[in-house]
Every structure is written in C-alpha cells, then in structure tokens.
Enzyme design. Structure first.
Site, PDB file in Angstrom:
ATOM      1  CE  LYS A 133      -4.023   1.849   2.675  1.00 22.63           C
ATOM      2  NZ  LYS A 133      -4.638   1.674   3.849  1.00 22.63           N
ATOM      3  CG  LEU A 191      -4.465   6.789   4.593  1.00 22.71           C
ATOM      4  CD1 LEU A 191      -3.659   6.399   5.814  1.00 22.71           C
ATOM      5  CD2 LEU A 191      -4.206   6.047   3.119  1.00 22.71           C
ATOM      6  CB  SER A 217      -7.897   3.360   2.990  1.00 20.38           C
ATOM      7  OG  SER A 217      -7.008   2.633   4.044  1.00 20.38           O
ATOM      8  CB  SER A 218      -5.738  -1.858   1.900  1.00 21.79           C
ATOM      9  OG  SER A 218      -5.453  -1.153   3.230  1.00 21.79           O
ATOM     10  CB  ILE A 238      -7.315   3.014  11.113  1.00 23.59           C
ATOM     11  CG1 ILE A 238      -7.514   3.851  12.679  1.00 23.59           C
ATOM     12  CG2 ILE A 238      -8.403   4.002  10.096  1.00 23.59           C
ATOM     13  CD1 ILE A 238      -6.912   5.091  12.628  1.00 23.59           C
ATOM     14  N   GLY A 239     -10.179   1.217  10.393  1.00 23.53           N
ATOM     15  CA  GLY A 239     -11.438   1.308  10.692  1.00 23.53           C
ATOM     16  C   GLY A 239     -12.309   0.018   9.730  1.00 23.53           C
ATOM     17  N   GLY A 240     -11.375  -0.559   8.901  1.00 20.81           N
ATOM     18  CA  GLY A 240     -11.715  -1.672   8.147  1.00 20.81           C
ATOM     19  C   GLY A 240     -11.159  -1.582   6.855  1.00 20.81           C
ATOM     20  CB  SER A 241      -8.258   0.540   5.627  1.00 21.49           C
ATOM     21  OG  SER A 241      -9.080   1.539   5.756  1.00 21.49           O
TER      22      SER A 241
END
Lengths: 524, 524
Positions: A133, A191, A217-218, A238-241
């Site tokens: 990433k 992100l 975000s990935s 950090i939240g599901g990325s």
C-alpha cells in the site's frame, strides 16, 4: 472558471505511472468501457499473458514461495510475470501509485545469484513479489498516499533528505526475508474512506465489476491481488481498510491486534493519534499465504526495531493447540463453539451478506458445531466512540495535507468539517470510554463460557465485513461492522464466502433500526 | 481569616485512621520529636513488639510465603503481627490512608480454615499480608487518593453505587492468590510529586530520618515496608513513583513496562492520558519478593480481565536463560556487559549517589564484567517530552479534584498553572515525538552490540534513581533520572546500594550543566 493549480501536477503524476509501464506490456487494443465489460478478471486479463505467466501468477503466495525458496522457480521469472500482470491490472482498474519493475528485476537477479551460490534462499520469502500500500517508503520511489501535495516531497515536506532515500521498517524486513518489491498500490487521499479515490489515479474500480468499488483504504491492494497482479501484499486498517478491500475482492485479509507488524517509518494519517491505532496486515488469495507473510515478518524480530511492536514471536504452541482442537472436533464437533452476529443492532446487512452468513451458519450446524446467540454490549456505543476518535482533531491533519496543493477531495473522503479539536482532557475521556467498552466486551466474551459447553468462551464470532458486497461509488455509508474491532483491538480476518447474486438476493420490506439502516436498505 | 471548609473533613478523616488502630496497639509513651529521634526503624520500633512478632515481620515476603503456603506459619499469626507493626509505623511516619485489620484477620482465619481442610494453600500468596497504595478500591474501604473531596465518595462522585463496594481488578486477583489485604498506604494528592503529602495525613516522613521525605508518590508503601509494617506491596509509577520511594527507603521496586500488572478499576490521576501510561509494580525488601509478587499476579492471567494487559505470562525460559548467562559469567565474566550512566547530561547527582554508582562500577569491574561508555540520545529531549505529557491537560484533572473540597495542595504538588490544554493534534504530535525518541534510544541500545564483545547489546544500564538520596521536604527538583524510563517504557528496577554519609560524601566545587543542576548542587 475554477482555478485548479494542482490538476497539472496530478495529471503529470498519473501519466508518469503509466509511462513506467514498459511498452511491451501496454494494452494496445482499446479497453472496453466498464459498462460494456464489467469483469476483467479471468479470461479477459489472461488473454494478454503467456500460459507460463498464467501458471505462475495464478498460484498463491504460499505455493510460489514453496517454489522460489527451493530453486524450482527463478526469482526473475516470477517477478517478470507479476510485473507484467500488475501492469495490465493497473491499466484495467487504476490500482497502482508507483511502479518500479526495473529495480524489482535487478533485485530478483541478485536473489537468483545468491541461490546459485549458496544453494539456499535468503529467507522464507525468497523471490516472492510482495505489493505494498502506498504508505510505505521505498528507496528511489515516491510516496504520495494519494495527496497531490506530497508529489516530489517527503510526506509533504519539501527538500527533506529522506525523500526517495528512506525506507520504512517493514520494507527493510521484507528485503531481509527475500521478498521482491515492485509496486505500491492506490489509496484514497486521507485513508479515511472505504473506497479508493484520489486526484492522482482517480478511482480504483473493482476488477469483478468495474462499476463498483474495490473497497478502501487498501483498495489498490484488493484490486491488484484480485487480478492476480500480486500474490499478496500489505495494507493498513484503522476502521476496516484491510478487511473491506479483501471482502469486496473475494480475498483473505487479516487485521491483527496493534503492536505486531511494524508501522515504524510508514506514512499515515493523523500520525500519533493513539486512541485507535492503525495496524498493518497482509491480504492474499489464500489463508495459508496470510500465515506465510505474517509469520515471516515476526521472524525478523520487529520488536527490536519498532518501539511500538510487542516482543511476541509467532507462537507455534497456540497454532498446534488450535490445530489439535480442530482435529478433535472432527470426532466430537460440539467441541467447537461459534457465535453468528447477524447485525450490529444499528444497521442490517444487504441480502447477499445475510445469505452468506446463513451459508456459514448452516455449514457450521451441518458439521455439528455449537452455535450460541450473540448479544454483545450495544454496538452503537462502539460506533460513537470510533466516530469521535476519527474526528478528534477536527480534520486538522487531513485538511493540512489536502491544503498543500489546494486540492479538493472526492465526496467519499470524510472530512470532519468545522468540528472543534478535542482537548487533551477530552481525548483522555474518550480513552476511558474506549477502555470501559473494551472491558464490557471482554467480560461478555468471557461470559459465553457458560453457554458453549466446551469450557471455553466462543472460539470465534462470525460477522459481516460490511453491510454490503462491493458498493456503488459513494455509497459506503456504514463502517460499524469493521470499526468496532479496531476499537476493541481484536484480531479479525476477512474470509470469502460467496458472491452477490441479484436473482437470489432479493430485499424484503422491513422495519428500520436507524436512519443509516434505512439509507442502506434503500441503497440496495 | 481564610475559610477552609475542607479542614474539618480532613481532620475527621485523619482521626478516623488513627481510631481504626486498636487501643492495644497505640503507642502510649510520647513519641520523640523527629529532631530528637530521626531514625525510628530497628531498635525503636522493635521495642513495641514481641520477639515472635519481630521474627515474623523481619522475614521477607518470599520467606513468609514459604512458611504460610506450607502451613508452617498460620495466616492469622502473620497477619496480626503485620497489622500491629503497620499500626506502629503509621503512628511514627503517617504512612496509612486506610486501616482494615478486622477484615484482614477474618480473611486470615478463612485461609487457615481452608488450609486445615484441604491441606494446601489457596494460592502462592496464601496468608501473605500485602499493602496497597491508596489507588486501589477495596470492598468496605474508602479510596481518597489524598483528596479531601473524595472522602465519602467514589473517586469524587457522590452517591455512586460503587463506593465501598467495587474492587479493583488487582485486588480481586490478590484475593484469588491468597494474599491478605489489611491497609492502604499514603500518596500525595494528584500523585504528581516525588514526596508524599496531602491535607488528610499531612506528610509521610522517612523512617530512617524523619526530617526527610519517604519519596513519592508511592511514599506510604516505601515508609511502611522500610519499617517492616508490610513485607511487600503494590505502588504505581508514571515518572518514578515506585522507584523513588524504593530508593529513599533502601528497598527494591520494579516499574515494569505497561500492560503487565492490571490497572483496571484502579483510581488514577488524568485517567485516560495514554501518552505515558502509569503502571503498577511491587515494592519489597528483597528482589526475590518482587519476583514472587509479580509472577503470582501474572499467574492470574490478568489479560482475561483487563483489556490493557498483554497476553504475556511469566516467561520461565527467559528467566532460565538469564540465570544460565549469569552462571556462565562466573567462568568468563566478560560475557556480561553493563553501562553506567553517571548523569543525564541535564543535572548531576549529589555526592552520595555518585559514590553509590562508583561502588557498583568498581564491583562490576572487580568481578571482571565488561563496562562500556553510555552516550545515549540527549536526555533533555526526554525530560521535555515527559514534562509536556504530565502537563498536557493544563492541570484540568487535578484542579477539578482539588476543587471538589476547595482544598489547597502542599507546595510540592506540581500544578501546571494556567497552561492551556493541548489539542488532539498537539497530543498526536507529542506521541510522534515520543515514538521518535523511543526509536532513537532503541537504535542506540542495539548499537552497543558493537562495543560489548558479547554479541549482544548491554545487558543492563545502571543509573541513579534520583539525583539525591531521600530529600528534605520540598526539594525534589528533578525527576529526569526516572521519567525517561517511563517515556521509553522500559522495565527498570530500583536496587539499594548504600546510604548517604556526610563524612564521606562531600561536594566539590564544579561547573553546572543547567539551572536545575545548580539548584540541585546548592540544595545539597
């Protein structure tokens, strides 16, 4: 006419990424419009590849490493195959930020020479291409993280001596393991969104359906690995990325607890926000490939090089105990106990997700495993605390970085607009609220030992990764299915189950749990 | 005349602590003034005790547990002996906030009954009295943490149902291990000073010299254990609060890394500030007693009950490897390598401390161990970051709690007066600065592998705990010898070496490193 001084910069950068693709690997024929050809995986991308390239790139990371660490396959041949396929992938779905195939092939040559001389691999990832990433710094390569203002700088700092010189700790460790680095994948600016969109590469679409999102975000990782342009790579979450792109692309992805994979020296948003830590984890096409990548990194003793990494090696005894438990459960399946969390109580998932959960539940039941009801502490609390943490600095960090080039982000990019910054005392209060929620959840989890009949709490909880399969752009409205696990700091793994099927997955009229629930229902 | 509505409250509470001492244990004769009899350890306190009480209380925690877990000594006899001696200690140096001897003796009776019935102990601390700093909640007992405004409340909250009902996680675990809880020890209001002074018990003096401080903030623990009114107890440390009282009282004290001993459910200052975490650790008269207490708590698997504790049991293999290394070094002493940090570069220690370091250095050299020079990253940076963290909320938390009763703290209590609160983004910036310093220090530590000749970095760094031995009240001016280790989050242990001796420890004229250095020099 609006002045957009950042546009030429972004256009030049976008073009330079395409220009880094050797002409032999450029798609000459016109690529069909996404409406015309949604799915570019499988047959479509294969037609640009040789049978040998297909053979190599369609094996999983574990299988490839098995061949490259034993000298069966050369690092150069494998690297070239993946560079070619990654180049094609980028032309189809805009999934790359950086291309450095020449350095990769040089590196692969050195690895082959090492093997020829020493008759052994450099490390467990010898000759395995690994994608990253675009938060990781690689020598001679830029890191933009999707910000136009970072072009030609080090994280937005002009004339910083680290620019194109410094390498992130994970990069150093991957090189030590023998991995071949060859590209960096796309991310949304900031992100902080479940899609991948920025002013440089525009939008990373989903290879299975280019009208949809590859997640974020990935999302570059997700799209590239789904197209088999990479056998595995590292994202952040950090939240599901990590989990959302894995789920949207039918991949495995692990969000480990914090303090395992070294974040040292990687770029980040809101760096230093330590109420909910972003963590690094691998994405790949198979579970055994995740294990290979994870275990290999721990073998580098990252705790000696990153002050935030715990001195916690791969614990083979836990792996063995778990395998033994699974074996025993073949004889007595009630010795494994699961819970299925059907919704968060805030928003229900779309029909394909509900069906996927039913598939898992029915399978576990058919195998005879125990399933208990899951009635955790209210998830609305988790949603609220996580939301507060994400907006804690009132958007100051991301506004600053967007402001470097004066760029305007896509509407998906969540900006806490005009919110005041939290004070140190408020931050502390949020940390207390988080800890109290973690304690409640921990006590609830432990309490399930009374219900499982195994003497242990549940062995795993199964839940959706998102309320939906891959979404239509700008429709990722609820991250509560992943973010509660970041708040709790529990290990969680995305596991592919099935695909959406509009002939089967029909929405039924129902009452709504909340405003966001209604919005999600109507968005189906 | 100043109105001090909190004074009667404080006086009543102070009297109630004394009243909790059974009349048979009250010192009837007038206690000599501190100027007349500075040292109340040894012969002075012993004269109030029976030979059997002296025998029991002058054994270390390890030795006592060895006898109480095997049935050789009864829990009741041991408990009564320590209750008696703790009662004397409090009358001599004001070291207790809470006394609950009756509950302790009842508990000891139950432990003896259990042993009689099952012929085995409840756990590894069966029958061992353990003292607790007044941050831990114990059923039927108050927690004031030195705040007048907390009297009759739960952490300042009136009518909170947890008041005198709730127990901290460590308390629950200690009970599970068979420990006997009998008293809570004094702390400075706010916890943020190296002395122990508050408006309830006034000042906890040093038992070896009652004109001096017992240290802080775990000063009650230090004084009580030095008087052998406790064989061992638990303090907390965010800047030196375990190590300073240990050093001032000739004890061992360990500040472990964060995430080992459960803080869950304990009272704290600036709770939720997680840039530098306060940690819990034991103090005792011997090193083996620290190990007993530490290992016992880990045996309770605190990670199942405290979300901030790491799943990291006592690692016997590391203990064995270390013991083996020490044994091998008997043959080849150069196989152990140490560094001596003589000063922080900001402030030099007083002559007794310098002499203590010389004793250690000469001993290590005489034994043939390797000693390398220690030239770490600048400690002024550590001092500045730690100072910023301690004042991050501009004093809002401590001002609030002092304000509950409108009390005025002693001058030692550091109040960040009028400083603005840091914003969330500034807090994040501090966290980044901290991480960068940790990384620098880690890299420096690793780099010493080039100098030791052992193939490893230094095995330990020896440094002062404070620039001085036990201080004159209100003269603890520099915490940089301990706080850098909180910033780094390294394990550190206070080890007694020698005592100050004014006939030997004579100050020589010298240049000064800084303003605080000059102040310290002149204060000697």
């Amino acid at each position: 006419m609006t002045v957009t001084p950042w546009k030429p910069l972004a256009d030049t950068k976008r073009q330079s990424i395409l220009d880094a693709i050797p002409s032999k690997w450029r798609i000459q024929e016109p690529i069909p419009a996404d409406t015309e050809l949604r799915n570019v995986t499988g047959a479509y991308i294969q037609k640009f590849l040789t049978p040998r390239e297909i053979e190599i790139t369609e094996l999983d990371a574990y299988g490839i490493a098995d061949r490259t660490t034993t000298g069966e396959w050369s690092a150069v041949e494998v690297t070239e195959a993946f560079c070619h396929r990654a180049a094609l992938a980028h032309q189809l779905v805009n999934c790359l930020h950086e291309i450095f195939f020449d350095a990769a092939i040089d590196n692969a040559k050195r690895l082959d020479a090492y093997f020829a001389e020493h008759k052994k691999p450099v490390g467990p990832l010898h000759g395995l291409p690994v994608s990253l990433k675009d938060q990781f710094h690689v020598k001679d390569v830029e890191t933009t993280m999707g910000y136009v203002g970072w072009i030609g700088t080090f994280q937005g700092l002009k004339d910083d001596p680290r620019n194109r010189v410094f390498e992130s700790e994970l990069v150093r460790e991957l090189r030590g393991l023998g991995a071949v680095l060859y590209c960096k994948t796309s991310v949304p600016a900031t992100l902080m969104t479940g899609e991948t969109v920025n002013n440089i590469i525009t939008y990373t679409t989903n290879p299975k359906n280019r009208l949809l999102s590859s997640g974020g975000s990935s999302g570059g990782e997700g799209a590239l690995i789904a197209l088999k342009g990479s056998p595995g790579g590292f994202g952040t979450d950090i939240g599901g990325s990590i989990r959302a792109p894995a789920a949207f692309n039918g991949l495995y992805g692990i969000r480990p607890s914090s303090g395992r994979i070294p974040y040292e020296g990687a770029a980040n948003s809101m760096d230093g926000q330590n109420s909910i830590l972003s963590v690094i984890g691998p994405l790949a096409g198979t579970a055994r490939s995740l294990q290979l990548l994870f275990k290999a990194v721990l073998g580098q003793q990252p705790w000696l090089y990153d002050p935030l990494v715990l001195e916690l090696p791969w614990r083979s005894e836990i792996e063995l105990d778990t395998r033994r438990l699974v074996e025993q459960s073949a004889k007595d399946p009630s010795k494994l106990a699961f819970a299925i969390m059907k919704d968060t109580g805030v928003a229900k998932p779309h029909p394909p997700i509900t069906r996927a959960l039913q598939i898992v539940e029915q399978t576990l039941k058919r195998l005879g495993h125990t399933i208990i009801e899951w009635t955790p502490p209210p998830h609305i609390t988790a949603d609220e605390i996580a939301g507060t943490v994400y907006g804690m600095d009132g958007g100051a960090d991301v506004q600053y970085h967007l402001g470097l080039a004066g760029e305007k982000p896509a509407p998906q990019v969540i900006l806490p607009a005009g919110l005041p910054q939290k004070t140190a005392q408020e931050v502390a209060g949020i940390n207390v609220a988080k800890r109290e929620y973690q304690k409640q959840y921990m006590d609830y989890w432990n309490s399930t030992a009374q219900l499982t009949g195994t003497g242990r709490p549940v062995d795993a909880v199964v839940c959706p990764v998102a309320p939906h399969a891959a979404v239509i752009p700008n429709r990722y409205d609820y991250v509560g299915y992943t973010s509660f696990l970041n708040l709790l700091d529990y290990t969680s793994v995305a596991i592919p189950v099935t695909h959406a099927d509009k002939s089967v997955d029909v929405a039924q009229p129902r009452d709504f749990l909340s405003e966001v629930d209604e919005k999600l229902y109507n968005g189906y």
